[in-house]
Design a protein around this motif. Structure first.
Motif, PDB file in Angstrom:
ATOM      1  N   TYR A  93      35.857  29.623  35.944  1.00 35.15           N
ATOM      2  CA  TYR A  93      36.310  30.464  37.070  1.00 35.15           C
ATOM      3  C   TYR A  93      35.707  30.018  38.401  1.00 35.15           C
ATOM      4  CZ  TYR A  93      38.142  33.757  33.577  1.00 35.15           C
ATOM      5  OH  TYR A  93      38.817  34.332  32.547  1.00 35.15           O
ATOM      6  N   THR A  94      34.586  29.294  38.320  1.00 35.58           N
ATOM      7  CA  THR A  94      34.002  28.700  39.532  1.00 35.58           C
ATOM      8  C   THR A  94      35.064  27.945  40.332  1.00 35.58           C
ATOM      9  OG1 THR A  94      31.994  28.272  38.255  1.00 35.58           O
ATOM     10  CG2 THR A  94      32.241  27.047  40.325  1.00 35.58           C
ATOM     11  N   HIS A  95      35.904  27.241  39.588  1.00 29.11           N
ATOM     12  CA  HIS A  95      36.839  26.299  40.212  1.00 29.11           C
ATOM     13  C   HIS A  95      38.198  26.918  40.518  1.00 29.11           C
ATOM     14  CE1 HIS A  95      33.704  23.760  38.661  1.00 29.11           C
ATOM     15  NE2 HIS A  95      34.044  24.002  37.415  1.00 29.11           N
ATOM     16  N   THR A  96      38.382  28.189  40.140  1.00 30.39           N
ATOM     17  CA  THR A  96      39.718  28.795  40.271  1.00 30.39           C
ATOM     18  C   THR A  96      39.742  30.150  40.969  1.00 30.39           C
ATOM     19  OG1 THR A  96      39.532  29.948  38.136  1.00 30.39           O
ATOM     20  CG2 THR A  96      40.491  27.721  38.097  1.00 30.39           C
ATOM     21  N   SER A  97      38.585  30.838  41.045  1.00 25.97           N
ATOM     22  CA  SER A  97      38.656  32.270  41.316  1.00 25.97           C
ATOM     23  C   SER A  97      38.362  32.678  42.765  1.00 25.97           C
ATOM     24  CB  SER A  97      37.702  33.035  40.389  1.00 25.97           C
ATOM     25  OG  SER A  97      37.786  34.413  40.658  1.00 25.97           O
ATOM     26  N   VAL A  98      39.422  32.995  43.483  1.00 24.34           N
ATOM     27  CA  VAL A  98      39.272  33.595  44.814  1.00 24.34           C
ATOM     28  C   VAL A  98      38.664  34.993  44.673  1.00 24.34           C
ATOM     29  CG1 VAL A  98      40.538  34.349  46.865  1.00 24.34           C
ATOM     30  CG2 VAL A  98      41.218  32.251  45.693  1.00 24.34           C
ATOM     31  N   ALA A  99      38.970  35.673  43.574  1.00 26.51           N
ATOM     32  CA  ALA A  99      38.443  37.035  43.352  1.00 26.51           C
ATOM     33  C   ALA A  99      36.918  37.025  43.256  1.00 26.51           C
ATOM     34  CB  ALA A  99      39.051  37.633  42.081  1.00 26.51           C
ATOM     35  N   LEU A 100      36.354  36.029  42.607  1.00 24.11           N
ATOM     36  CA  LEU A 100      34.887  35.947  42.527  1.00 24.11           C
ATOM     37  C   LEU A 100      34.290  35.599  43.886  1.00 24.11           C
ATOM     38  CD1 LEU A 100      34.191  34.225  39.079  1.00 24.11           C
ATOM     39  CD2 LEU A 100      33.971  36.641  39.669  1.00 24.11           C
ATOM     40  N   HIS A 101      34.932  34.707  44.606  1.00 25.65           N
ATOM     41  CA  HIS A 101      34.502  34.379  45.980  1.00 25.65           C
ATOM     42  C   HIS A 101      34.434  35.661  46.820  1.00 25.65           C
ATOM     43  CE1 HIS A 101      34.777  31.998  49.858  1.00 25.65           C
ATOM     44  NE2 HIS A 101      35.253  33.164  50.249  1.00 25.65           N
ATOM     45  N   ASP A 102      35.519  36.432  46.776  1.00 25.26           N
ATOM     46  CA  ASP A 102      35.597  37.660  47.580  1.00 25.26           C
ATOM     47  C   ASP A 102      34.533  38.674  47.155  1.00 25.26           C
ATOM     48  OD1 ASP A 102      37.692  36.598  49.005  1.00 25.26           O
ATOM     49  OD2 ASP A 102      39.244  37.828  48.049  1.00 25.26           O
ATOM     50  N   ALA A 103      34.302  38.785  45.843  1.00 16.80           N
ATOM     51  CA  ALA A 103      33.339  39.775  45.333  1.00 16.80           C
ATOM     52  C   ALA A 103      31.930  39.438  45.807  1.00 16.80           C
ATOM     53  CB  ALA A 103      33.405  39.832  43.808  1.00 16.80           C
TER      54      ALA A 103
END
Ligand code: DQA
Length: 149
Positions: A78-88
């Motif tokens: 998910y490091t490489h795919t997740s805008v949701a984690l970036h935003d969180a």
């Protein structure tokens, strides 16, 4: 006592049997034990979790806002795919260290981009389980220098 959330993403439950030539022979339980020992030595409390579900990571990052002083996160793929984690991570604003067991820059090009790096205080990769310990040392340093009173 300050508490650190150590969050692990998809497939990390398979550590020990998953591509040991890349990720090593330690299991996730071994990683947890090493983190617990390091947190104890640093005088930090620890919450250690793993999930294969992206949204669960988002929820735990939100929980950390109330309950933790900082976050160490290995978000796996998910490091490489997740805008949701970036935003969180951005929304919560806690000092966050991105960790990886492997040196992602020595691997496939799709692992060279991280959505977490721009919102993390620092990134540690390539040291196996020691990546987590180095992250805890670094986070402890940040927390001590920003301590009030
Ligand atoms: C990893 C690296 C990621 O690219 C991969 O998807 C993982 C593990 C690491 O710890 O080296 O699942 O985050």
């Amino acid at each position: 006592m300050k508490t650190i959330y150590i969050l692990n993403g998809p497939n990390l439950n398979l550590l020990g049997t998953r591509e040991p030539e890349i990720y090593g022979a330690d299991t996730l339980a071994d990683v947890e034990a090493r983190c617990a020992a390091r947190c104890k030595a640093l005088g930090l409390g620890m919450v250690f979790r793993q999930t294969n579900v992206e949204g669960e990571l988002v929820t735990w990052i939100h929980d950390a806002r109330e309950k933790a002083a900082g976050i160490v996160i290995n978000a796996g793929a998910y490091t490489h795919t997740s805008v949701a984690l970036h935003d969180a991570v951005k929304a919560v604003g806690l000092p966050t260290i991105e960790v990886h067991l492997s040196n992602v820059y020595k691997r496939e090009s799709f692992r060279h981009h991280s959505y977490l790096s721009p919102v993390s205080h620092g990134v540690i990769c390539g040291f196996g389980v020691q990546s987590y310990e180095l992250a805890l040392d670094g986070l402890s340093g940040i927390l001590n220098t920003t301590r009030k009173g």
